[in-house]
Design a protein around this motif. Structure first.
Motif, PDB file in Angstrom:
ATOM      1  N   ILE A 194     -18.853  42.829 -11.322  1.00  0.00           N
ATOM      2  CA  ILE A 194     -18.209  41.549 -11.035  1.00  0.00           C
ATOM      3  C   ILE A 194     -17.537  41.060 -12.312  1.00  0.00           C
ATOM      4  CG2 ILE A 194     -18.530  39.181 -10.246  1.00  0.00           C
ATOM      5  CD1 ILE A 194     -21.067  40.145  -8.811  1.00  0.00           C
ATOM      6  N   TYR A 195     -16.243  40.747 -12.217  1.00  0.00           N
ATOM      7  CA  TYR A 195     -15.482  40.257 -13.352  1.00  0.00           C
ATOM      8  C   TYR A 195     -15.174  38.770 -13.155  1.00  0.00           C
ATOM      9  CZ  TYR A 195     -14.651  45.210 -14.273  1.00  0.00           C
ATOM     10  OH  TYR A 195     -14.808  46.549 -14.509  1.00  0.00           O
ATOM     11  N   GLY A 196     -15.371  38.010 -14.207  1.00  0.00           N
ATOM     12  CA  GLY A 196     -15.022  36.598 -14.186  1.00  0.00           C
ATOM     13  C   GLY A 196     -14.172  36.244 -15.393  1.00  0.00           C
ATOM     14  N   MET A 197     -13.130  35.473 -15.192  1.00  0.00           N
ATOM     15  CA  MET A 197     -12.220  35.134 -16.285  1.00  0.00           C
ATOM     16  C   MET A 197     -11.910  33.648 -16.239  1.00  0.00           C
ATOM     17  SD  MET A 197     -10.174  36.345 -18.792  1.00  0.00           S
ATOM     18  CE  MET A 197      -9.739  38.054 -18.423  1.00  0.00           C
ATOM     19  N   TYR A 198     -12.026  33.001 -17.378  1.00  0.00           N
ATOM     20  CA  TYR A 198     -11.624  31.598 -17.493  1.00  0.00           C
ATOM     21  C   TYR A 198     -10.489  31.526 -18.515  1.00  0.00           C
ATOM     22  CZ  TYR A 198     -11.765  26.540 -17.850  1.00  0.00           C
ATOM     23  OH  TYR A 198     -11.414  25.212 -17.820  1.00  0.00           O
ATOM     24  N   ASP A 199      -9.314  31.100 -18.045  1.00  0.00           N
ATOM     25  CA  ASP A 199      -8.107  31.061 -18.870  1.00  0.00           C
ATOM     26  C   ASP A 199      -7.884  29.638 -19.364  1.00  0.00           C
ATOM     27  OD1 ASP A 199      -5.765  31.497 -20.149  1.00  0.00           O
ATOM     28  OD2 ASP A 199      -4.728  32.423 -18.445  1.00  0.00           O
ATOM     29  N   PHE A 200      -7.950  29.442 -20.687  1.00  0.00           N
ATOM     30  CA  PHE A 200      -7.754  28.111 -21.264  1.00  0.00           C
ATOM     31  C   PHE A 200      -6.277  27.739 -21.387  1.00  0.00           C
ATOM     32  CE2 PHE A 200     -11.952  29.339 -22.689  1.00  0.00           C
ATOM     33  CZ  PHE A 200     -12.686  28.171 -22.576  1.00  0.00           C
ATOM     34  N   THR A 201      -5.392  28.727 -21.276  1.00  0.00           N
ATOM     35  CA  THR A 201      -3.958  28.432 -21.458  1.00  0.00           C
ATOM     36  C   THR A 201      -3.340  27.800 -20.218  1.00  0.00           C
ATOM     37  OG1 THR A 201      -3.367  30.674 -20.734  1.00  0.00           O
ATOM     38  CG2 THR A 201      -3.729  30.323 -23.099  1.00  0.00           C
TER      39      THR A 201
END
Length: 921
Positions: free
Chosen positions: A567-574
């Motif tokens: 399971i991949y999780g990504m949080y993008d601050f841009t």
């Protein structure tokens, strides 16, 4: 100066005579190259081929002379052409090229040739460069010297032949006698330099010098030290023999001199005496250490025999050998033995012990044999060797509490399927308990995976296509003994032997597109030669165990399956439109669930009855005849369990400090964070096993490594601190009990860590290699060896490590630091204690260009005290070096001072002093 051309009415005989003179001139010129080359050992080859000097710019070529440009009309029947006198062979076999910046002049009246200003002569592999070169072919003399102007002298002669270089002020050479006088020459010989006021070349292999200086200093104009040789004889490439000689330090003579001296000059390894180190010990008296003889057997193997002797009768011996065959293998072998006597015979504290150590390292070049490989790493001997050894080489290794060895040979047979064979002998020794475990040997064989249902074309898909099996066999002879029985026949009495065969059958396939599932079953057959039979002896009223060294076997099988995904999780601050330093964080989770079934094999268990004194049976005892076999007894209880595991990985993308880079920089927040547990459905109680957690990460540009772990138990303890079948939360406690935890950190950095150049890779440092070779550590946390006279412990490439001064600072201070921190917590039975807590460090600081200080120490926070401490001071004295090592406290407290010449040629010129602390009551 103009050159007068001869008349064209010369006869043929005159022409022949002139040609002969020219050949003599060129011969004389070519021999100039040999004058100061101490490696000269043979005459020029002869040839009958004519020589055509090459025309250079700003030079005068003999070829352009009109004497050689006129046609010669010689008739075939001319009597002069058939001279009865045999022709002499020419002396030159190649072209002679020469030039000078100002002029090249031939003076026939003086019978001389002049080359002036940047004169150069080249012939085959020889070359001469000088300010002026004069050839007197009437007296058979050749002169080469410097130019003199208003500022002094310049363009001193430089003579080269191959790798040999001589730089004198001037030289005179006689082509007839082959003798020469060389003035103020500087000649390098086998790492040393000979500076002589006057040198006489007697022949090709013998030179005599007057007031010569021999030194290994790099500053030849003002050497830090030299040996003044009033008269000496030199045999180039072999030796220097001198009469009265003494050492000068900065032109100040030492009062001690030698009536004669001998300096070996060969560049090949030669046999010779190894000068010892001297010192004194409180309980063993005066001593000499590490003295002996070095045998240069051949180009592939050498041998060093060294010994120690103490005035109270103690002695030691060390045999070391290195061997290598290029592109094949290399290794080293050492044997160390010490017979140690304490106190005096007749006193109550008198003792006599013998300790030894054997080390062997062998590595094979991977390209020599791709399908087979042999390697060895052996470190075995007396358990108390490093603790009791008093040799300076072992001073940093006495804290080691484990010895391990491994010798292995592997071979692969290519084909379908591939067969792999491996033979290994291992050894593990605990120096505290003196327990030794060995396998002599372990044989392993395997056949690579076979896919019986794979398609002939295309990829394997589905559960059927991926079915595979393989065959593995393992045969082992295991020995468990103690230090007192090591290398004795009794150590084989309790040896255990067995063979284990296994055939795993596995497959894997996709489920619901995102899940990977695997299933496997494994069949094992175990052969053993060690079984037992137990019974109760009513007469002795005790249980009796009979060892039976007979063949027996048992068979087991099991089944397991697992399913997992990623399971991949990504949080993008841009996305928020802000220019933040952290641009994104990615979380990767890998959950997995497994299930396994292990049947009960109670058919391999027997019982015996314990009978009371009155003849009644009190109880039955169950046992397996395989319980003391090498692979243990088969599983008695049926097990059906499910395992759960979860691994995590956290990474972040941050803006790079370098504005020219467009891609963000990836850093690891958590390298791994793992949780695992299992639940046994077939267990009667406490079905849930403790949860084990482990993790690790690297921070500060991967310079600090952090590893941690913990064990969480869901079950409670009773009043006797025994684990019971009751959840801890139902017993008035928390959800889990923390039963153990540990944290380990290591940190390594240097001044280069902050300059963007990266840390040095010290894996090839000679001191580290010798420390590892002696059984020490590469990080110096236990200190460094103290035999400073051993050249293997020095770094002769210091000039390659020196930093150039910064434009902003006067000097960049080199330094390095290594830290190791460890803490362990135990609470399995409510002891709630820190079982160990320590910080160790080692580092060095170069406080000035030639002063280095270092320390290795640590602090035990549990016992509130410093651990083994070593303080080091080193002074680089150009051609010399000075070391001071101090162990301020512990049972091995002492100090060691050393000063000596760096060069291995004169390494025996040293002074060292070792002193223990005063005896305390």
């Amino acid at each position: 100066m103009a050159i007068q051309k001869p008349s064209h009415t010369f006869t043929k005989i005159h022409l022949k005579a002139l040609r002969t003179n020219i050949f003599q001139i060129l011969f004389t010129l070519s021999f100039t190259v040999f004058i100061n080359t101490l490696g000269f050992s043979q005459d020029l080859p002869k040839s009958t081929e004519p020589i055509t000097p090459k025309t250079e710019r700003d030079t005068l070529s003999l070829v352009s002379d009109s004497l050689f440009s006129q046609p010669l009309n010689l008739k075939e029947n001319d009597s002069i052409t058939s001279d009865s006198i045999p022709k002499k062979k020419e002396f030159l076999s190649g072209k002679v090229n020469y030039k000078a910046k100002d002029y090249v002049s031939i003076n026939q009246k003086e019978n001389k040739i002049y080359l002036y200003n940047q004169a150069e002569v080249y012939y085959e592999d020889m070359e001469i460069k000088a300010g002026v070169i004069v050839i007197d072919y009437n007296k058979n003399l050749v002169y080469a010297g410097r130019l003199k102007d208003s500022t002094g002298y310049s363009q001193a002669p430089v003579f080269k032949q191959g790798q040999n270089v001589v730089e004198p002020d001037s030289i005179i050479f006689n082509t007839d006698s082959k003798k020469a006088l060389i003035f103020n020459s500087k000649t390098e010989q086998s790492g040393g330099t000979i500076i002589a006021d006057l040198t006489k070349k007697e022949n090709d292999s013998v030179y005599f010098i007057r007031r010569g200086k021999f030194t290994t200093s790099e500053n030849l104009d003002d050497p830090e030290y030299y040996f003044l040789m009033r008269k000496a004889k030199i045999v180039p490439g072999k030796k220097v023999v001198t009469g009265l000689t003494n050492m000068f330090i900065y032109d100040v003579p030492l009062p001690i001199g030698l009536p004669f001296a001998y300096f070996p000059m060969t560049k090949k390894q030669t046999s010779g005496v190894i000068f010892p180190s001297f010192g004194e010990q409180n309980d063993r008296g005066y001593f000499v250490q590490n003295g002996g003889y070095y045998f240069a057997i051949n180009d592939y193997v050498d041998l060093a025999v060294l010994g120690d002797y103490y005035t109270n009768g103690s002695y030691g011996m060390r045999i070391e050998s290195n061997y290598a065959l290029r592109y094949k293998f290399r290794g080293n072998l050492s044997f160390r033995y010490e017979n140690l006597i304490s106190s005096e015979r007749g006193f109550p504290d008198y003792s006599k012990t013998s300790v030894y150590n054997i080390r062997w390292s062998h590595s094979q070049d991977g390209k020599s044999s791709p399908n087979s490989r042999f390697s060895a790493s052996v470190n075995l001997g007396s358990s108390r060797y490093y603790q009791q050894s008093i040799n300076q080489l072992n001073s940093s290794n006495f804290l080691n509490n484990t010895l391990s060895s491994s010798i292995s040979y592997s071979k692969s047979f290519q084909g379908e399927p591939q067969v792999n064979l491996n033979m290994t002998a291992t050894h593990s020794q605990n120096t505290n308990t003196q327990q030794i475990n060995m396998t002599l040997p372990t044989f392993q064989g395997s056949v690579s995976r076979v896919y019986p249902f794979e398609p002939k074309v295309g990829t394997k898909k589905g559960i059927i296509d991926n079915i595979n099996f393989q065959y593995n066999v393992r045969a082992e002879n295991r020995i468990q003994t103690t230090d007192s029985l090591f290398f004795k026949k009794e150590m084989f009495d309790d040896a255990k032997m067995g063979v284990q065969h296994s055939i795993p059958l596995t497959t894997n396939f996709k489920v619901f597109k995102y899940f990977s599932m695997s299933a496997s079953t494994n069949f094992e057959e175990n052969w053993t030669f060690n079984t037992v039979r137990k019974y109760y002896d009513a007469a002795l009223e005790e249980e009796v165990t009979i060892q039976k060294n007979t063949f027996d076997s048992f068979r087991t099988y099991n089944f397991s399956t697992s399913i997992g995904t990623t399971i991949y999780g990504m949080y993008d601050f841009t996305k928020e439109g802000k220019d933040t330093k952290i641009q994104a964080i990615r979380h990767v989770m890998r959950p997995s669930i497994s299930y396994s079934i292990n049947p009960a094999f109670d058919q391999y268990y027997d019982t015996y009855e314990i009978v009371d004194a009155d003849g009644t049976t009190s109880r039955e005892v169950e046992y397996s005849r395989f319980e003391q076999s090498i692979f243990g007894s088969p599983n008695k209880n049926y097990a059906s369990s499910m395992g759960i595991s979860l691994s995590n990985n956290l990474e972040a993308k941050v803006r790079d400090k370098d504005s020219t880079k467009t891609e963000p920089k990836k850093i690891v927040l958590l390298n791994n964070l793992n949780f695992s547990t299992s639940y046994n459905f077939a267990a009667d109680s406490m079905k849930l096993s403790p949860i084990r957690m482990s993790g690790g990460t690297q921070i500060f540009d991967n310079k600090m490594s952090i590893n941690f772990g913990a064990t969480l138990d869901p079950y409670a303890l009773n009043n006797n601190n025994q684990r019971i079948d009751k959840l801890n939360i139902n017993n008035g406690g928390s959800l889990f009990r923390l039963t153990s935890a540990s944290v380990n950190m290591s940190y390594s950095l240097s001044n280069k860590s902050f300059s963007g150049k990266g840390d040095d890779d010290n894996s090839n440092d000679r001191a580290i290699q010798e420390s590892l070779r002696s059984g020490g550590r590469a990080d110096d946390l236990f200190g460094k060896p103290e035999d400073f006279a051993d050249q293997r412990l020095t770094d002769d490439d210091r000039e390659n490590k020196e930093e150039k001064p910064s434009e902003l600072y006067n000097y960049v201070i080199p330094w390095n630091l290594r830290l190791a921190y460890a803490v362990n917590y135990s609470n399995s039975a409510r002891q709630n204690e820190i079982s160990s807590h320590s910080l160790m460090f080692s580092g060095d600081v170069e406080i000035s260009p030639r002063w280095t200080v270092g320390a290795s120490s640590g602090y035990d926070f549990k016992n509130n005290g410093f651990t083994y401490t070593q303080l080091r001071f080193e002074r680089d004295l150009l051609s010399w070096r000075m070391n001071f090592s101090w162990i301020p406290f512990s049972t091995r407290s002492s100090w060691n001072f050393f000063i000596g010449i760096k060069s291995s040629l004169l390494k025996d010129l040293k002074y060292d002093k070792r002193k223990q602390r005063d005896q305390q009551l």
